[in-house]
Design a protein around this motif. Sequence first.
Motif, PDB file in Angstrom:
ATOM      1  N   ARG A   7     -10.877 -13.284  45.426  1.00 30.13           N
ATOM      2  CA  ARG A   7     -11.884 -13.587  45.458  1.00 30.13           C
ATOM      3  C   ARG A   7     -11.727 -15.493  46.195  1.00 30.13           C
ATOM      4  N   GLN A   8     -12.163 -15.203  47.738  1.00 32.33           N
ATOM      5  CA  GLN A   8     -11.616 -15.982  48.844  1.00 32.33           C
ATOM      6  C   GLN A   8     -12.457 -17.472  48.700  1.00 32.33           C
ATOM      7  N   ALA A   9     -13.840 -17.442  47.805  1.00 31.36           N
ATOM      8  CA  ALA A   9     -14.863 -18.721  47.386  1.00 31.36           C
ATOM      9  C   ALA A   9     -13.712 -19.517  46.710  1.00 31.36           C
ATOM     10  N   VAL A  10     -13.261 -19.049  45.771  1.00 34.07           N
ATOM     11  CA  VAL A  10     -12.591 -19.853  44.579  1.00 34.07           C
ATOM     12  C   VAL A  10     -11.305 -19.503  44.697  1.00 34.07           C
ATOM     13  N   ASP A  11     -10.851 -18.692  45.843  1.00 32.35           N
ATOM     14  CA  ASP A  11      -9.045 -19.218  46.067  1.00 32.35           C
ATOM     15  C   ASP A  11      -8.153 -18.338  44.457  1.00 32.35           C
ATOM     16  N   HIS A  12      -8.578 -17.130  44.117  1.00 32.72           N
ATOM     17  CA  HIS A  12      -8.279 -17.093  42.595  1.00 32.72           C
ATOM     18  C   HIS A  12      -8.689 -15.401  42.415  1.00 32.72           C
ATOM     19  N   VAL A  13      -7.713 -15.166  42.348  1.00 41.46           N
ATOM     20  CA  VAL A  13      -7.929 -13.231  41.270  1.00 41.46           C
ATOM     21  C   VAL A  13      -9.137 -13.370  40.576  1.00 41.46           C
ATOM     22  N   ASN A  14      -9.933 -12.657  40.016  1.00 45.73           N
ATOM     23  CA  ASN A  14     -11.223 -12.961  39.489  1.00 45.73           C
ATOM     24  C   ASN A  14     -10.645 -11.840  38.172  1.00 45.73           C
ATOM     25  N   ARG A  15     -10.941 -11.621  37.697  1.00 45.06           N
ATOM     26  CA  ARG A  15     -10.506 -10.506  36.271  1.00 45.06           C
ATOM     27  C   ARG A  15     -12.378 -10.354  35.587  1.00 45.06           C
ATOM     28  N   GLY A  16     -12.945  -8.994  36.121  1.00 44.63           N
ATOM     29  CA  GLY A  16     -13.974  -8.891  35.800  1.00 44.63           C
ATOM     30  C   GLY A  16     -15.218  -7.517  35.365  1.00 44.63           C
ATOM     31  N   ASP A  28      -0.638  -8.868  44.975  1.00 46.40           N
ATOM     32  CA  ASP A  28      -0.645  -7.716  45.893  1.00 46.40           C
ATOM     33  C   ASP A  28      -2.044  -8.019  46.449  1.00 46.40           C
ATOM     34  N   LEU A  29      -2.814  -8.724  45.690  1.00 51.26           N
ATOM     35  CA  LEU A  29      -4.336  -8.317  45.865  1.00 51.26           C
ATOM     36  C   LEU A  29      -4.478  -9.289  47.216  1.00 51.26           C
ATOM     37  N   GLU A  30      -4.104 -10.523  46.997  1.00 50.13           N
ATOM     38  CA  GLU A  30      -4.164 -12.092  48.008  1.00 50.13           C
ATOM     39  C   GLU A  30      -4.464 -11.720  49.024  1.00 50.13           C
ATOM     40  N   TRP A  31      -5.262 -13.233  49.637  1.00 46.13           N
ATOM     41  CA  TRP A  31      -5.173 -12.752  51.275  1.00 46.13           C
ATOM     42  C   TRP A  31      -5.188 -14.618  51.261  1.00 46.13           C
ATOM     43  N   GLU A  32      -4.545 -14.868  53.171  1.00 47.22           N
ATOM     44  CA  GLU A  32      -4.087 -15.742  53.219  1.00 47.22           C
ATOM     45  C   GLU A  32      -4.568 -16.234  53.875  1.00 47.22           C
ATOM     46  N   THR A  33      -4.884 -17.893  54.058  1.00 48.39           N
ATOM     47  CA  THR A  33      -6.243 -18.956  54.731  1.00 48.39           C
ATOM     48  C   THR A  33      -5.232 -18.466  55.907  1.00 48.39           C
ATOM     49  N   VAL A  34      -5.843 -18.860  56.988  1.00 49.76           N
ATOM     50  CA  VAL A  34      -5.152 -18.992  58.340  1.00 49.76           C
ATOM     51  C   VAL A  34      -5.687 -20.372  58.860  1.00 49.76           C
ATOM     52  N   ASP A  35      -6.940 -20.095  59.131  1.00 46.81           N
ATOM     53  CA  ASP A  35      -7.462 -20.923  59.292  1.00 46.81           C
ATOM     54  C   ASP A  35      -9.195 -21.158  58.438  1.00 46.81           C
ATOM     55  N   ASP A  39     -14.033 -18.572  57.130  1.00 47.02           N
ATOM     56  CA  ASP A  39     -12.872 -18.866  56.811  1.00 47.02           C
ATOM     57  C   ASP A  39     -11.526 -17.496  57.365  1.00 47.02           C
ATOM     58  N   SER A  40     -11.174 -17.512  58.140  1.00 49.11           N
ATOM     59  CA  SER A  40     -10.011 -16.774  59.009  1.00 49.11           C
ATOM     60  C   SER A  40      -9.235 -16.532  57.738  1.00 49.11           C
ATOM     61  N   VAL A  41      -9.246 -15.733  57.364  1.00 40.85           N
ATOM     62  CA  VAL A  41      -7.908 -14.458  56.644  1.00 40.85           C
ATOM     63  C   VAL A  41      -7.031 -13.520  56.815  1.00 40.85           C
ATOM     64  N   GLN A  42      -6.381 -13.686  56.892  1.00 38.36           N
ATOM     65  CA  GLN A  42      -5.199 -12.412  56.133  1.00 38.36           C
ATOM     66  C   GLN A  42      -5.437 -11.157  55.190  1.00 38.36           C
ATOM     67  N   PHE A  43      -5.684 -10.385  55.608  1.00 41.03           N
ATOM     68  CA  PHE A  43      -5.771  -9.471  54.004  1.00 41.03           C
ATOM     69  C   PHE A  43      -4.207  -9.420  53.652  1.00 41.03           C
ATOM     70  N   PRO A  44      -4.693  -8.482  52.594  1.00 32.51           N
ATOM     71  CA  PRO A  44      -2.824  -7.421  51.857  1.00 32.51           C
ATOM     72  C   PRO A  44      -2.240  -6.587  53.741  1.00 32.51           C
ATOM     73  N   HIS A  86     -16.894 -16.061  54.929  1.00 32.58           N
ATOM     74  CA  HIS A  86     -17.823 -16.851  54.909  1.00 32.58           C
ATOM     75  C   HIS A  86     -18.466 -16.808  53.393  1.00 32.58           C
ATOM     76  N   TYR A  87     -18.510 -18.534  52.898  1.00 26.36           N
ATOM     77  CA  TYR A  87     -19.369 -19.021  51.369  1.00 26.36           C
ATOM     78  C   TYR A  87     -19.452 -19.612  51.106  1.00 26.36           C
ATOM     79  N   VAL A  88     -20.816 -20.053  50.510  1.00 29.00           N
ATOM     80  CA  VAL A  88     -21.394 -21.380  50.098  1.00 29.00           C
ATOM     81  C   VAL A  88     -20.576 -21.850  49.425  1.00 29.00           C
ATOM     82  N   ASP A  89     -20.380 -23.138  50.110  1.00 24.57           N
ATOM     83  CA  ASP A  89     -19.533 -24.896  49.918  1.00 24.57           C
ATOM     84  C   ASP A  89     -20.202 -25.273  49.400  1.00 24.57           C
ATOM     85  N   LYS A  90     -20.080 -25.945  48.071  1.00 30.61           N
ATOM     86  CA  LYS A  90     -20.881 -26.466  47.256  1.00 30.61           C
ATOM     87  C   LYS A  90     -19.576 -27.115  45.611  1.00 30.61           C
TER      88      LYS A  90
END
Lengths: 212, 212
Positions: free
Chosen positions: A66-75, B5-12, B27-32, B40-44
């Motif tokens: 889950r990119q928005a919260v920067d972790h792997v989500n179990r759900g 192995d599920l993690e994305w890397e945030t490039v920008d 976020d600009s990301v690199q997928f696994p 895109h997400y709501v930053d709140k």
Amino acid sequence: MDTEDLEWETVDTEIDYSCPGFDIRLDSVQFPDGSDGEYHYVDKPGAVVILPFTPQGHVVVIDEWRQAVDHVNRGLPAGTIETDTDGDVEATAARELREETGYVAGSFEHLTTVEPSNGVTNSVHHHFVATDCEPAASQNLDHNEDIQVATTEFDDLLAGILDGDITDARTAVSVMQYAMAHSVAEWLGVTGLREPALDHAQVWNMMGVSFG
Amino acid sequence: MDTEDLEWETVDTEIDYSCPGFDIRLDSVQFPDGSDGEYHYVDKPGAVVILPFTPQGHVVVIDEWRQAVDHVNRGLPAGTIETDTDGDVEATAARELREETGYVAGSFEHLTTVEPSNGVTNSVHHHFVATDCEPAASQNLDHNEDIQVATTEFDDLLAGILDGDITDARTAVSVMQYAMAHSVAEWLGVTGLREPALDHAQVWNMMGVSFG
């Protein structure tokens, strides 16, 4: 004061921003005191959340980045309602379960529909219980989905929520709602999900529980 | 497969849009698999949700217009964490309870922290139980807030959630989590909220409940 006095009047509405997944809608409004204002919110289609049980009584869950919260989500598996299935939310639940997990359900039952964050978005979450789920296909993921499928005990899932290890509110709503409906049903000797007509206060009194 | 192995890397990362209440972050990301993409997400900021009990055991609730869903919402007082109380979320809970309802609590206890919709927003909801709440001030509302305060029975609130009359998921999470913790505590003869160390599976077995 009646709650009608709380209503705002929408004078105009427009899309102020668009991105993949949602828009930002800007409403021009008139407040109850007659003054004017604006309100921005996330305009997003509804989504389905599925609580899938195998014939052995295990729950099919997913681990997902889950990119928005920067972790792997179990759900629980979940997904957005698309135009092609509008009007048939159960079909959306079947599609998302199959695409995200590869499981196909014997049947679906509507559990609840809630607004996850109605101060910010108009999106609603339709929760379904899926029974007799069997692996029957491969995953069919969207481009930016990387999902690992697992099965777990319902009790472990519930414990994870009550202990705070599982932080996904969609999963918490499904699992707690099912647990409460199911425990009440068990208490009353009812098979299957509780009928909405049951008197909860009476049931809780029967359980010897008083609140507050 | 490990969940690493599920993690994305945030490039920008950058703010792509701003409006009162939240931003949209891109976020600009690199997928696994090594491919590039955008998200895109709501930053709140995070928010607090308060389950406030009066000394008589009633719950203080609010009726509030929710423009995004076009109806008056019955639910628990809640509000966004502001910079001045960062690092002291309980102070935010006390402020929001006082501002939205005019009630002041004797004490606060953290109930749970969840992510309401972590596919769309980084916001988290911190849930608190407030006890010995007494009316002690007038409401001090924001410009676009019109809130009617009421008290209700906990059982009625819980029934409204289980029956689907109350659709606010924040309220559902607070009330169901409290009900389950409280019922387990009552079952075990424990006073106050359940300790996290309790074994839920065992408790549910004691209650004669099996799931699935």
